[in-house]
Design a protein around this motif. Structure first.
Motif, short mmCIF file in Angstrom:
data_model
loop_
_atom_site.label_atom_id
_atom_site.label_comp_id
_atom_site.label_asym_id
_atom_site.label_seq_id
_atom_site.Cartn_x
_atom_site.Cartn_y
_atom_site.Cartn_z
N GLU A 125 31.81 7.10 100.05
CA GLU A 125 32.02 6.79 98.80
C GLU A 125 31.17 7.64 97.80
O GLU A 125 29.77 8.03 98.20
CB GLU A 125 31.48 5.50 98.64
CG GLU A 125 32.37 4.45 99.27
CD GLU A 125 31.67 2.86 99.18
OE1 GLU A 125 30.60 2.79 98.56
OE2 GLU A 125 32.29 2.25 99.52
N TYR A 143 29.76 8.56 93.83
CA TYR A 143 29.43 7.69 92.49
C TYR A 143 30.38 8.38 91.49
O TYR A 143 30.89 7.86 90.65
CB TYR A 143 27.98 8.28 92.15
CG TYR A 143 26.68 7.25 93.13
CD1 TYR A 143 26.69 6.20 93.14
CD2 TYR A 143 26.26 8.16 93.78
CE1 TYR A 143 26.02 5.42 93.96
CE2 TYR A 143 25.19 7.38 94.70
CZ TYR A 143 25.05 6.21 94.72
OH TYR A 143 24.30 5.44 95.82
N SER A 151 18.45 10.43 87.65
CA SER A 151 19.37 9.53 88.43
C SER A 151 19.53 10.41 90.01
O SER A 151 20.12 11.96 89.60
CB SER A 151 20.44 9.40 87.96
OG SER A 151 21.38 8.74 88.80
N ALA A 164 22.22 10.35 91.71
CA ALA A 164 23.63 10.20 91.71
C ALA A 164 24.08 11.91 91.98
O ALA A 164 24.93 11.88 92.95
CB ALA A 164 24.45 9.55 90.71
N ASP A 177 25.82 13.02 95.51
CA ASP A 177 27.37 13.12 95.72
C ASP A 177 27.51 14.81 96.25
O ASP A 177 28.52 15.01 96.95
CB ASP A 177 27.98 13.18 94.10
CG ASP A 177 28.36 11.63 93.81
OD1 ASP A 177 28.45 10.94 94.83
OD2 ASP A 177 28.57 11.39 92.62
N ASP A 190 21.02 2.84 95.18
CA ASP A 190 21.81 2.29 94.51
C ASP A 190 21.37 1.55 93.27
O ASP A 190 22.09 1.55 92.28
CB ASP A 190 22.64 1.18 95.37
CG ASP A 190 23.50 2.09 96.64
OD1 ASP A 190 23.60 3.19 96.23
OD2 ASP A 190 24.01 1.52 97.47
N GLU A 191 20.40 0.74 93.24
CA GLU A 191 20.01 0.13 91.90
C GLU A 191 19.28 1.11 90.88
O GLU A 191 19.52 1.01 89.78
CB GLU A 191 18.74 -0.82 92.68
CG GLU A 191 19.04 -2.11 93.48
CD GLU A 191 17.90 -3.07 93.53
OE1 GLU A 191 17.03 -2.56 93.19
OE2 GLU A 191 18.28 -3.90 94.44
N VAL A 232 20.60 4.15 90.58
CA VAL A 232 21.95 4.64 90.05
C VAL A 232 22.23 4.01 89.06
O VAL A 232 22.99 4.37 87.95
CB VAL A 232 22.86 5.25 91.08
CG1 VAL A 232 24.18 5.62 90.75
CG2 VAL A 232 22.15 6.22 92.13
N GLU A 233 22.54 2.61 89.47
CA GLU A 233 23.32 1.83 88.64
C GLU A 233 22.31 1.57 87.35
O GLU A 233 23.14 1.30 86.16
CB GLU A 233 23.33 0.60 89.31
CG GLU A 233 24.12 -0.74 88.40
CD GLU A 233 25.45 -0.46 88.01
OE1 GLU A 233 25.87 -0.93 87.05
OE2 GLU A 233 26.07 0.43 88.64
N ARG A 235 23.07 4.65 85.10
CA ARG A 235 24.61 4.59 84.59
C ARG A 235 24.50 3.50 83.63
O ARG A 235 25.22 4.02 82.40
CB ARG A 235 25.53 4.22 85.60
CG ARG A 235 27.02 4.04 85.41
CD ARG A 235 27.92 3.29 86.47
NE ARG A 235 27.29 1.97 86.56
CZ ARG A 235 27.85 1.13 85.66
NH1 ARG A 235 28.78 1.45 84.70
NH2 ARG A 235 27.60 -0.14 85.73
#
Length: 398
Positions: A185, A187, A197, A199, A203, A350-351, A353-354, A357
Motif C-alpha cells: 500500500e 500513501y 511527513s 509518507a 512510498d 501511520d498516525e 502521516v494522517e 495529511r
C-alpha cells in the motif's frame, strides 16, 4: 560430639584435595600424550563466542539534491543554474558498492516542479561536470535497465507503483508486465506527503524491490540456509544522507517556494520512518561558489552521525563512509532503529502521516478563494430592537 564433627570436616577436606590432585594429574597425562598438546592449548585459551549477524544496508537514500551534488567553483553566479552542479566525491564509489552487493540507491527530490526525468538528467549533467574521471566511467551500469536498476529517482510527482516481485523471464510476459503488486500500500499524497511527513520517503522505499541477503556473519557464515523472497527494503536497514540547505550570497534560499521543506524537516521525517540518518556537514567555505551551505545544528542533533564528506572515489583507500561502515552493527551504531520523534519517543508512522495529511488539506481548503470565512466580530454583534421586532412579526404571520 565435637570431635566427630571435626573428623568429618577433615575427611571432606581430604577428599576434595584428592579429587583436585587427580584432576591436575589427569590433565598432565593427557597433555603428555602425542597429538594432544594443541588440544590442551585450545581448551585452555578458547572462549565461547556468539556469532553476530552483520546487516548491510538494504537501501541508501540521498534525501535532496544537496546530499548527492554540490556546486562547482567554476560555475557562474546564477543561483538557479543547475548546470554548475557536480557529484560529491565518493558518491560514485558508494553506488558501485551498492551495485556489487544488491543494495538500492535512491535520490529524492522535493522540488514542486521536479520529475523523475528531470532528476535523471540532472544526475547525468553532474556526472559530466564531475572533476573525478571515475564519476562517469560506469554510469550506464549504475543506472542500469528496468530490471537491474541500482540508482532510482523519486519526486513528489512520481506515480508510486511496486514492480513485480519475480524477475524471471517466464513470469514477466506481456500480459503481466504492467501488473502491480497489490499487497503493498502506498500513501500517494504527492505534495501533502513531503517532509516532515514520512509518507514520501516510505512510498519511495516501497516502490523499490531488492533481493534480501540471508543471515550470516561477515565471512558468510550461515548464508544460503533460507532464501527470502524479493521485497522492498526495510526501514531499519535504510540509511538516509541529508545535507544542509543551499543559500545564496544575499542570504535567500536558492529554490524559493512557499512549500519548501528544510533540512530539519527531512531529518524528522527520516527518524519518524525508522531509518538511520547521517548528516553531511559543511566545513569548508569557497568564495568562488555561487551559493553557500547553511548547516542547522538543530538538525544535526536529530541525526545518528555527522560527517564532512563521503571520502573519494578510490575504492582501495580507507573511506569514512562505506557500506561496511554504515552496517548494523558498524562504525556508527550497533542496533537497528525504531520510528521515533525529535526527542526519541516511539511513534506510530501511520498516525503521523494522517496528521500531516489532515493539516495540509485543511490549509489548502482555507487558502481556497471560494472558501468564505465569517468574521467572528461580525457574527458576535447583538441584534438591534428593530431587527428583533421584524423577526417576531414574521413569526406571528406564520
Amino acid at each position: 560430639m565435637v570431635a566427630g564433627r571435626v573428623i568429618c570436616f577433615l575427611a571432606h577436606l581430604l577428599t576434595i584435595s584428592i579429587v583436585c590432585l587427580s584432576y591436575a594429574l589427569g590433565f598432565q597425562t593427557i597433555a603428555a600424550q602425542p597429538g594432544n598438546a594443541n588440544r590442551k592449548a585450545s581448551a585452555s585459551t578458547t572462549k565461547l563466542q556468539m556469532v553476530r549477524n552483520i546487516d548491510l544496508p538494504e537501501a541508501i537514500v540521498f534525501y535532496g539534491v544537496e546530499s548527492m551534488m554540490e556546486h562547482s567553483s567554476s560555475g557562474d553566479d546564477d543561483d538557479d543554474d543547475d548546470s554548475s552542479l557536480m557529484l560529491r566525491p565518493g558518491v560514485v564509489r558508494l553506488i558501485n558498492e551498492c551495485l556489487d552487493v544488491g543494495t538500492a540507491a535512491i535520490l529524492l527530490s522535493e522540488e514542486p516542479d521536479a520529475s523523475e526525468t528531470s532528476a535523471r538528467q540532472l544526475f547525468f549533467s553532474a556526472c559530466d561536470l564531475s572533476l573525478d574521471a571515475t564519476a562517469s566511467s560506469n554510469i550506464q551500469k549504475i543506472i542500469g535497465g528496468h530490471d537491474n536498476q541500482v540508482l532510482h529517482f523519486r519526486t513528489l510527482n512520481s506515480h508510486f507503483v511496486c514492480p513485480p516481485a519475480s524477475e524471471s523471464e517466464e513470469e514477466s510476459s506481456d500480459d503481466q508486465t504492467d501488473e502491480e503488486d497489490e499487497s503493498i500500500e502506498f500513501y500517494n499524497l504527492q505534495s501533502n506527503g513531503r517532509s516532515p511527513s514520512p509518507a514520501f520517503l516510505l512510498d519511495s522505499l516501497r516502490s523499490v524491490i531488492i533481493d534480501p541477503r540471508g543471515f550470516g556473519g561477515s565471512s558468510g557464515f550461515g548464508r544460503g540456509q533460507w532464501v527470502e523472497p524479493r521485497r522492498s527494503p526495510m526501514t531499519a536497514r535504510t540509511v538516509v544522507f541529508i545535507a544542509g540547505d543551499w543559500v545564496s550570497k544575499n542570504g535567500n534560499d536558492v529554490a524559493e517556494g512557499e512549500e519548501r521543506s528544510t533540512v530539519k524537516d527531512r531529518c524528522a521525517a527520516s527518524r519518524a520512518a525508522g531509518c538511520r540518518v547521517i548528516y553531511l556537514e559543511n566545513l569548508t567555505t569557497d568564495e568562488h561558489l555561487p551559493v553557500s551551505i547553511e548547516d542547522d545544528t538543530d538538525a544535526m542533533s536529530l541525526c545518528d552521525a555527522v560527517i564532512d564528506s563521503f571520502g573519494n572515489d578510490n575504492a582501495r583507500e580507507i573511506q569514512p563512509v562505506s557500506l561496511d561502515a554504515i552496517s548494523t552493527p558498524g562504525d556508527y551504531w550497533l542496533n537497528p532503529p525504531n520510528p521515533r520523534d525529535d526527542v526519541g519517543n516511539g511513534v506510530a508512522v501511520d498516525e503521523i502521516v494522517e496528521y500531516f495529511r489532515t493539516e495540509r488539506e485543511m490549509e489548502d481548503a482555507l487558502s481556497d478563494s471560494s472558501c468564505i470565512v465569517v468574521d467572528n466580530d461580525v457574527a458576535d454583534e447583538e441584534i438591534s430592537e428593530d431587527e428583533m421586532a421584524a423577526i417576531l412579526a414574521d413569526i406571528d404571520a406564520l
